[in-house]
Write an enzyme that holds these catalytic residues in place. Sequence first.
Site, PDB file in Angstrom:
ATOM      1  N   MET A 164      46.252  40.783  47.320  1.00 35.74           N
ATOM      2  CA  MET A 164      47.372  41.296  48.096  1.00 35.74           C
ATOM      3  C   MET A 164      47.110  42.737  48.508  1.00 35.74           C
ATOM      4  SD  MET A 164      51.400  41.412  47.101  1.00 35.74           S
ATOM      5  CE  MET A 164      52.586  42.301  48.083  1.00 35.74           C
ATOM      6  N   ASP A 210      43.639  46.989  50.519  1.00 32.09           N
ATOM      7  CA  ASP A 210      42.463  47.679  49.988  1.00 32.09           C
ATOM      8  C   ASP A 210      41.201  46.950  50.435  1.00 32.09           C
ATOM      9  OD1 ASP A 210      40.938  49.512  48.552  1.00 32.09           O
ATOM     10  OD2 ASP A 210      41.012  48.315  46.716  1.00 32.09           O
ATOM     11  N   SER A 224      40.990  40.904  44.511  1.00 33.30           N
ATOM     12  CA  SER A 224      42.137  41.298  43.688  1.00 33.30           C
ATOM     13  C   SER A 224      42.792  40.037  43.136  1.00 33.30           C
ATOM     14  CB  SER A 224      43.113  42.150  44.507  1.00 33.30           C
ATOM     15  OG  SER A 224      44.114  42.686  43.680  1.00 33.30           O
ATOM     16  N   THR A 225      44.072  39.823  43.410  1.00 32.36           N
ATOM     17  CA  THR A 225      44.798  38.696  42.827  1.00 32.36           C
ATOM     18  C   THR A 225      44.100  37.368  43.138  1.00 32.36           C
ATOM     19  OG1 THR A 225      46.809  39.943  43.256  1.00 32.36           O
ATOM     20  CG2 THR A 225      47.068  37.634  42.621  1.00 32.36           C
ATOM     21  N   HIS A 273      40.037  44.219  41.130  1.00 27.62           N
ATOM     22  CA  HIS A 273      41.139  44.982  40.558  1.00 27.62           C
ATOM     23  C   HIS A 273      41.487  44.423  39.184  1.00 27.62           C
ATOM     24  CE1 HIS A 273      42.504  45.941  44.944  1.00 27.62           C
ATOM     25  NE2 HIS A 273      41.547  46.759  44.542  1.00 27.62           N
TER      26      HIS A 273
END
Length: 370
Positions: free
Chosen positions: A306, A309, A187-188, A213
């Site tokens: 973050m 997930d 993700s991030t 993501h």
Amino acid sequence: MSQNRGSGKIRVLIIDDSATVRQTLSAVLSSDPEIEVMGSAADPFAAVRRIADEAPDVITLDVEMPRMDGITFLRKLMSQHPIPVVMCSSLVEEGSETLMQALEAGAVDIIVKPRVDTRQMLLEAQVLICDTVKAAARARPRAGRKAAAPARTLRPEPKLNADVMMPAPHGHAMAKTTEKIICVGASTGGTEALREVLEQLPADSPGIVIVQHMPESFTAAFARRLDSLCEVAVREAKDGDTVLRGQVLIAPGNRHTLLQRSGARYFVTVKDGPLVSRHRPSVDVLFRSAAHCAGANAVGIIMTGMGDDGANGLLEMRNAGAFTIAQDEDSCVVFGMPKEAISRGAAEKIVALSAIAREILRHGSRAHVA
């Protein structure tokens, strides 16, 4: 960081030339009790004056604006006063290549300007935008390489898990195959982290499926960018695509991607569905499907990001016999998803970003045969 002052909230500055977008985005962000919109600016020059008075914790930044475009401003900001920046864009394929340049220049993440067509769209936008801004507030900024919504508060729906897409795995998956499948979630900070990993892989690497993501339409541009840089072939996954050696499939934004098996052949299905672990695509969905159909023939890797997930899914993969890896804290932009996976006992090995490609080649070359 400045969110420790005063109210303790994450202070956000919105930069966008559209008054409607500024108002809508302000309403969405203000609905979260952890976020405070400290102000807005119609262009980078007005933003600089606001930043000089008090630096925000996070900036949301439009791409196309008068007097100075967002990418130019981002590069200047990262070189002089690094602040976590989230690029805010319309949902258009033509602009997705520009957004890839923004990520290279140091942007933490991308959000799509919220649509208010239906209450469900606004609700999902609220969840995704607020979560992205909160993740950005925890990120370590880095210099890059060379119509208004109603102000009411929406109550988020309960957080769903992978059960809404498929049942939890029971027993061991069939494992009569000689191929290893690599499943990755990020993700991030993941866009640049994935580039670093994939650039190290040779053309005959094991087949890889990735959930990063990212909003829809931007995943195709992300795949094209990686494909131009790597020896492995990289493309956005389509329903029914076979997982092949030397190929990387990127889950399309706003769709869940699942691993499936027919005999010795692995392929992906791309499905609609609700947000799972507050995301679509969800890492938990991909990992659970790998636990179901690949078992010990899979390698699961959870990277920077973050939230949680992928943490439960990685544990399911490990329980099904897969080898599982988490990125270490020092090399993460945000040590959220890996931390959650490690705390649940899901990671068999914890490694730095620079070592992930080596682990893929080491563990991807051997397959368990039942």
